[in-house]
Design a protein around this motif. Structure first.
Motif, short mmCIF file in Angstrom:
data_model
loop_
_atom_site.label_atom_id
_atom_site.label_comp_id
_atom_site.label_asym_id
_atom_site.label_seq_id
_atom_site.Cartn_x
_atom_site.Cartn_y
_atom_site.Cartn_z
N VAL A 1 13.82 -56.27 11.56
CA VAL A 1 13.18 -55.27 10.71
C VAL A 1 12.18 -54.50 11.56
O VAL A 1 11.29 -55.10 12.15
CB VAL A 1 12.47 -55.93 9.51
N SER A 2 12.31 -53.20 11.62
CA SER A 2 11.41 -52.37 12.40
C SER A 2 10.19 -51.98 11.58
O SER A 2 10.31 -51.44 10.48
CB SER A 2 12.14 -51.11 12.88
N ALA A 3 9.02 -52.23 12.13
CA ALA A 3 7.78 -51.83 11.46
C ALA A 3 7.69 -50.33 11.33
O ALA A 3 7.13 -49.81 10.37
CB ALA A 3 6.58 -52.38 12.21
N ALA A 4 8.24 -49.61 12.30
CA ALA A 4 8.20 -48.15 12.24
C ALA A 4 8.97 -47.64 11.03
O ALA A 4 8.60 -46.64 10.42
CB ALA A 4 8.78 -47.56 13.52
N ASP A 5 10.04 -48.34 10.66
CA ASP A 5 10.85 -47.92 9.50
C ASP A 5 10.27 -48.39 8.17
O ASP A 5 10.37 -47.70 7.17
CB ASP A 5 12.27 -48.48 9.63
N ARG A 6 9.68 -49.59 8.16
CA ARG A 6 9.29 -50.19 6.88
C ARG A 6 7.79 -50.26 6.64
O ARG A 6 7.36 -50.44 5.51
CB ARG A 6 9.88 -51.59 6.77
#
Length: 196
Positions: free
Chosen positions: A16-21
């Motif tokens: 899970v990417s922090a940039a996305d979520r």
């Protein structure tokens, strides 16, 4: 390397990417009851002068302060493992302060074991530790033995780390980068993310 090791051990892994979520995505992942291992790779800062400034940094724009982390709903079922492969994520108040003041201490509970760094750690060391811990956990001998094996390898120095990584297809790329100083620079920038 962590994803490859865990997949190789039969675990279902989602990166899970922090940039996305962002922070809300992290909260949703953290509060899921069906995750056995939540592995956070990124940065953290301990507020040495002001404890309320302690934070888990997800991206340049998103961070969770200690009070935000304290408000997360921990898992309520079987014990889950939370790995905070992040600087200062287990740093606690010194000079006689309470041992649970800090990210790792605040998030540990009867339902959640926490592995995290007690002090600032270099990115290369964090990456090596992550790969070694994943290998230790994948052997299925339990959290303590997996952790102890990773720490023993790190304390043994470069040759012990090389020996621990060598021969594992799942950590082949990490081993090659570790063994070749000219290409080792690929690890200079961390991409904050977590594994579900």
């Amino acid at each position: 390397a962590v994803r490859n090791v865990l997949n190789g051990a039969g675990c279902e892994v989602e990166v899970v990417s922090a940039a996305d979520r962002g922070a809300e995505g992290f909260r949703r992942s953290y509060e899921r009851q069906d995750i056995d291992l939540l592995w956070v790779s990124g940065h953290a800062e301990f507020g040495h002068r002001r404890i309320e400034d302690t934070r888990l940094i997800l991206t340049e724009d998103h961070a969770l302060l200690l009070r935000d982390l304290m408000n997360l709903k921990p898992p309520a079922g079987d014990r889950r493992l939370l790995v905070l492969n992040s600087c200062d994520s287990a740093t606690m108040a010194g000079l006689g302060g309470p041992s649970d003041v800090g990210i790792g201490g605040m998030l540990a509970s009867a339902h959640q074991a926490v592995v995290s760094h007690l002090w600032p750690v270099g990115f290369h060391a964090a990456v090596r530790f992550g790969g070694l811990l994943a290998l230790g956990l994948a052997e299925g001998k339990g959290l303590f033995e997996g952790f102890a094996k990773a720490v023993r390898a790190l304390l043994g120095g470069r040759d012990m780390v090389r020996l621990a990584l060598e021969g594992h297809e799942s950590t082949r790329e990490l081993f090659e980068k570790f063994d070749n100083p000219e290409t080792y620079g690929f690890m200079n920038v961390a991409t904050p993310c977590w594994l579900e």
